[in-house]
Design a protein around this motif. Structure first.
Motif, PDB file in Angstrom:
ATOM      1  N   ILE A 167       0.799  -1.298   0.031  1.00 52.13           N
ATOM      2  CA  ILE A 167       0.009   0.077   0.014  1.00 52.13           C
ATOM      3  C   ILE A 167       0.867   1.219  -0.045  1.00 52.13           C
ATOM      4  N   PHE A 223      -5.307   3.019  10.800  1.00 51.72           N
ATOM      5  CA  PHE A 223      -6.030   2.184   9.912  1.00 51.72           C
ATOM      6  C   PHE A 223      -6.014   0.827  10.118  1.00 51.72           C
ATOM      7  N   LEU A 282      -7.077  -2.775   8.779  1.00 56.14           N
ATOM      8  CA  LEU A 282      -7.032  -3.596   7.598  1.00 56.14           C
ATOM      9  C   LEU A 282      -7.503  -4.876   7.785  1.00 56.14           C
ATOM     10  N   LEU A 316      -7.740  -6.250   3.048  1.00 57.93           N
ATOM     11  CA  LEU A 316      -7.504  -5.474   2.262  1.00 57.93           C
ATOM     12  C   LEU A 316      -8.776  -4.189   2.056  1.00 57.93           C
ATOM     13  N   ASN A 317      -9.570  -4.427   3.070  1.00 62.65           N
ATOM     14  CA  ASN A 317     -10.623  -3.167   3.243  1.00 62.65           C
ATOM     15  C   ASN A 317      -9.875  -2.258   4.412  1.00 62.65           C
ATOM     16  N   MET A 318      -9.988  -1.030   4.063  1.00 66.65           N
ATOM     17  CA  MET A 318      -9.118  -0.261   5.120  1.00 66.65           C
ATOM     18  C   MET A 318     -10.285   0.819   5.806  1.00 66.65           C
TER      19      MET A 318
END
Length: 232
Positions: free
Chosen positions: A77, A103, A105, A108-110
């Protein structure tokens, strides 16, 4: 320090260089052996280094990289100045950044959780299912893993917080230029002027501390370990 460590599996500790050099590799060490794992495929200075589920999670000022044991980048990222990485026992990866927030995670969704703009996370940990953040400004913050309330400042030190460790159901240790022992309400039970590197719960109110510095009574010195009674 120019090296950075990450606990691994089967008693191994992984070591690499924080800064670029001719042989920028990850090495594995144990009590019986040492060997090279892989060469890192990038040159950025490393700010956070973790091993999790067969891969190395590496935070830099230019982004976060997940590198497998062959040295191949699984994914990255870019654009984040990553200062801390933490894999929560209940799932999810937490990423602390400079000026960009915290963040979470998940696959892969933040999701973003903000701190005041002047707060720079250096370490992430958890205690009794609460996410804890130690900052360069010496503040300890409590964050809800479910993002259902704003972060709460729960403690203040005089120097940056280098590490956080739960040492029992009702005990929490903070490493700074001083060692702090807190209870579950974040009340200070003891503070000692020492550069503590690690702490272990020995039972009966005693903790063992690996530290440097001049040590005074009521501390009992045992080699490189210092024994403190936090009930005093």
């Amino acid at each position: 320090p120019v090296t950075i460590f990450a606990p691994g599996e089967k008693g191994l500790v992984y070591v690499t260089s924080k800064f670029d050099r001719a042989d920028r590799s990850i090495y594995a060490f144990s009590s019986q052996t040492s060997f090279k794992i892989c060469k890192l495929p990038f040159q950025q200075a490393i700010q956070s280094f973790k091993y999790y589920q067969g891969a190395f999670w590496i935070g830099t000022a230019q982004g976060i990289y997940v590198v497998d044991t062959s040295g191949k980048i699984r994914w990255d990222i870019p654009g984040l100045n990553v200062t801390a990485i933490y894999h929560h026992p209940n799932g999810g990866v937490w990423i602390g950044t400079r000026n960009q927030g915290i963040f979470r995670l998940d696959d892969l969704n933040m999701r973003l959780q903000t701190l005041p703009a002047s707060e720079f996370p250096l370490v992430l940990s958890s205690h009794e299912n609460k996410l804890l953040i130690g900052t360069e400004q010496g503040r300890l913050w409590e964050v809800s893993p479910e993002f259902n309330r704003k972060p709460i400042q729960v403690f203040q030190t005089q120097h940056e917080i280098a590490w956080i460790k739960s040492i029992g159901k009702n005990q929490l240790a903070l490493g700074s230029d001083q060692l702090y022992l807190l209870d579950t309400k974040y009340q200070e039970r003891m503070s000692v002027s020492m550069a503590a590197k690690d702490v272990v719960n020995l039972g009966n109110g005693n903790v063992g501390v690996a530290a440097t510095g001049e040590l005074k009574s009521p501390i009992r010195i045992h080699g490189i370990w210092v024994v403190l009674n936090w009930r005093m």
